[in-house]
Design an enzyme around this catalytic site. Structure first.
Site, PDB file in Angstrom:
ATOM      1  N   GLY A  45      17.643  12.605  28.486  1.00  0.00           N
ATOM      2  CA  GLY A  45      17.779  12.113  27.115  1.00  0.00           C
ATOM      3  C   GLY A  45      18.711  10.917  27.068  1.00  0.00           C
ATOM      4  N   GLN A  50      24.486   5.225  23.386  1.00  0.00           N
ATOM      5  CA  GLN A  50      24.728   5.022  24.818  1.00  0.00           C
ATOM      6  C   GLN A  50      24.298   3.638  25.304  1.00  0.00           C
ATOM      7  OE1 GLN A  50      22.871   9.035  25.784  1.00  0.00           O
ATOM      8  NE2 GLN A  50      24.424   8.843  27.365  1.00  0.00           N
ATOM      9  N   CYS A 107      25.824  13.829  31.527  1.00  0.00           N
ATOM     10  CA  CYS A 107      25.598  12.785  30.518  1.00  0.00           C
ATOM     11  C   CYS A 107      25.639  11.443  31.232  1.00  0.00           C
ATOM     12  CB  CYS A 107      26.700  12.877  29.461  1.00  0.00           C
ATOM     13  SG  CYS A 107      26.547  11.619  28.165  1.00  0.00           S
ATOM     14  N   LEU A 108      24.683  10.568  30.931  1.00  0.00           N
ATOM     15  CA  LEU A 108      24.625   9.268  31.606  1.00  0.00           C
ATOM     16  C   LEU A 108      25.854   8.409  31.298  1.00  0.00           C
ATOM     17  CD1 LEU A 108      20.827   8.371  31.200  1.00  0.00           C
ATOM     18  CD2 LEU A 108      21.987   9.267  33.238  1.00  0.00           C
ATOM     19  N   HIS A 149      22.466  18.027  22.576  1.00  0.00           N
ATOM     20  CA  HIS A 149      23.336  17.048  23.239  1.00  0.00           C
ATOM     21  C   HIS A 149      23.123  15.659  22.625  1.00  0.00           C
ATOM     22  CE1 HIS A 149      25.305  15.386  27.048  1.00  0.00           C
ATOM     23  NE2 HIS A 149      24.760  14.303  26.502  1.00  0.00           N
ATOM     24  N   GLU A 150      21.846  15.285  22.440  1.00  0.00           N
ATOM     25  CA  GLU A 150      21.540  13.941  21.921  1.00  0.00           C
ATOM     26  C   GLU A 150      21.910  13.805  20.442  1.00  0.00           C
ATOM     27  OE1 GLU A 150      21.095  11.729  24.058  1.00  0.00           O
ATOM     28  OE2 GLU A 150      20.735  13.162  25.669  1.00  0.00           O
ATOM     29  N   HIS A 153      25.434  13.025  20.109  1.00  0.00           N
ATOM     30  CA  HIS A 153      25.702  11.585  20.319  1.00  0.00           C
ATOM     31  C   HIS A 153      25.507  10.795  19.025  1.00  0.00           C
ATOM     32  CE1 HIS A 153      26.471  10.848  24.549  1.00  0.00           C
ATOM     33  NE2 HIS A 153      25.400  11.518  24.942  1.00  0.00           N
TER      34      HIS A 153
HETATM   35 ZN    ZN Z   1      24.943  12.286  26.774  1.00  0.00          ZN
END
Ligand code: ZN
Length: 190
Positions: A45, A50, A107-108, A149-150, A153
């Site tokens: 995701g 991000q 997480c990226l 999670h997304e 964000h």
């Molecule tokens: Zn993340």
């Protein structure tokens, strides 16, 4: 186009996303670029924050993960998870349901940092799709984790905010280092 993923310490990650009122050519391009960026980085995701854009937009694709199953229900009926992949969620509103489940998360925006996070096992989702059409579903497993999670964000929340105290304390030196590197890089650009 592959975009630069901002890392922990970048202010965009703490911004609440603005609602998207119409699917402009710029939004379509952003969606395409976010998918390309997510694939390049082998993510499940990616949220607009991000890539430095504080908008209510996230892209998700769980098809690459075979060892962590997902479930999907549409109109109260079980459905094939692949049928809604790749998934674009615009202005999503989620209602968590089910017992809390603990599972590994990364997480990226936090390279090399992984932790066990406890979240509700299911989630009901209402959003707009890539064409601006209403989309409703209920999901479980990895997809429910990814959606939560997304959506965090999109509200300026990060998985470190969901860690238990002990886990976060153990990771604190790594988190402090990452934040310092990001801030140094940001200062150079000014
Ligand atoms: Zn993340």
């Amino acid at each position: 186009m592959v975009l630069t993923i901002v890392k922990y310490g970048h202010p965009a990650l703490r911004q609440k996303g603005a609602r998207i009122e119409s699917i402009t050519p710029e939004i379509k391009k952003l969606i395409a670029d976010m998918f390309e960026t997510m694939e390049e980085n082998h993510g499940v995701g990616l949220a607009a924050q991000q890539v430095g854009m504080a908008k209510q937009l996230t892209v998700i694709d769980v098809r690459g993960v075979t060892d962590r199953p997902s479930t999907l229900e549409r109109d109260g009926q079980p459905a094939d998870v692949a049928s809604i992949m790749p998934l674009v969620l615009i202005n999503p509103v989620i209602t968590p349901a089910g017992e809390p489940v603990t599972g590994g998360e990364g997480c990226l925006s936090f390279p090399e940092i992984f932790a066990e996070i406890t979240r509700p096992g299911f989630v009901e989702v209402k959003a707009l799709d890539a064409k601006g059409k209403p989309l409703e579903f209920r999901c479980g497993g990895l997809l429910a984790r990814a959606v939560q999670h997304e959506v965090d964000h999109l509200n300026g929340l990060l998985f470190i905010d969901r860690m238990d105290k002990k886990t976060k304390l153990e990771l604190q030196p790594e988190l402090d280092d990452l934040q310092a590197v990001t801030k140094t890089e940001l200062a150079k650009k000014k």
